[in-house]
Scaffold this active site. Structure first.
Site, PDB file in Angstrom:
ATOM      1  N   ASP A   7       0.885  -1.164   0.000  1.00  0.00           N
ATOM      2  CA  ASP A   7       0.000   0.000   0.000  1.00  0.00           C
ATOM      3  C   ASP A   7       0.922   1.212   0.000  1.00  0.00           C
ATOM      4  OD1 ASP A   7      -2.343   1.555   0.186  1.00  0.00           O
ATOM      5  OD2 ASP A   7      -2.112   1.676   2.357  1.00  0.00           O
ATOM      6  N   GLU A  68      -1.070  -1.224  -4.919  1.00  0.00           N
ATOM      7  CA  GLU A  68      -2.292  -0.466  -5.161  1.00  0.00           C
ATOM      8  C   GLU A  68      -2.072   0.481  -6.328  1.00  0.00           C
ATOM      9  OE1 GLU A  68      -5.092   1.139  -2.025  1.00  0.00           O
ATOM     10  OE2 GLU A  68      -4.115   2.972  -2.720  1.00  0.00           O
ATOM     11  N   ASP A 141      -2.765   1.196   6.914  1.00  0.00           N
ATOM     12  CA  ASP A 141      -1.907   0.926   5.745  1.00  0.00           C
ATOM     13  C   ASP A 141      -1.442  -0.535   5.732  1.00  0.00           C
ATOM     14  OD1 ASP A 141      -1.382   3.944   4.928  1.00  0.00           O
ATOM     15  OD2 ASP A 141      -1.021   3.769   7.081  1.00  0.00           O
TER      16      ASP A 141
END
Length: 191
Positions: A7, A68, A141
């Site tokens: 992330d 991501e 996160d």
């Protein structure tokens, strides 16, 4: 399959490693956050993200890296930092020959919770349940990184089948357009 989910972020870059295959129980191997000081020079922050990701790659030896996909947000400086951290993650994986998959936030949320509009608390709760953890990983996160890895494990088989079908279709079209004309096809033509 072992997947490192990333992330991306400059201040906190979530990382999570999950083992498993679609349709079977998954196992969390590791989870954490690579942190950089917000007041440090950008180049030093990117270097710290790279060094942190390299340590995770060394330690866990993933077969895939799921990152991501960066999308447009209102805060341009935030999206720039996220994009830069994302590029560092892709570079680290590519340097080692590890395939990289990009998943949008809504794809990840839909894969893990069943809806692409889930909030962070819902994602954290489902990650906790799916990985049989005693509590949601903190900060968010870290949970998001695990969700990325889970998403990739579940989506990879279908994505591979789709890519194979596209490759077969492309190969057939290439053969059809490059095949020499036969006598039957040229019959009746004069020079």
């Amino acid at each position: 399959m072992r997947v490192l989910g990333v992330d991306p972020g400059l201040t906190r870059c979530g990382v999570g490693v999950v083992d498993g295959v679609a349709g079977r129980p998954l196992t969390m191997v590791g989870v954490g956050v690579v942190r950089t000081p917000p007041d440090a020079e950008l180049s030093h922050r990117l270097l710290a993200v790279e060094q942190g990701l390299e340590q995770w790659l060394d330690e866990h030896q993933p077969e895939f890296v799921a990152v991501e996909r960066v999308f447009s947000q209102h805060n341009v400086s935030t999206v720039m930092g996220t994009a830069q951290a994302s590029a560092v993650a892709m570079l680290c994986a590519a340097r080692r020959g590890i395939p990289v998959a990009l998943h949008t936030p809504s794809e990840v949320k839909a894969a893990v919770t069943g809806t692409g509009r889930a909030d962070k608390a819902q994602v954290g709760a489902m990650v906790t349940r799916l990985l049989r953890l005693s509590a949601p990983p903190k900060p968010a996160d870290a949970a998001d990184a695990l969700a990325l890895a889970i998403c990739h494990i579940w989506r990879a088989p279908a994505q591979n089948r789709l890519q194979q079908a596209v490759d077969r279709h492309t190969a057939r079209k290439t053969v059809q357009t490059t095949a020499p004309r036969t006598a039957h096809a040229t019959k009746g033509r004069t020079a």
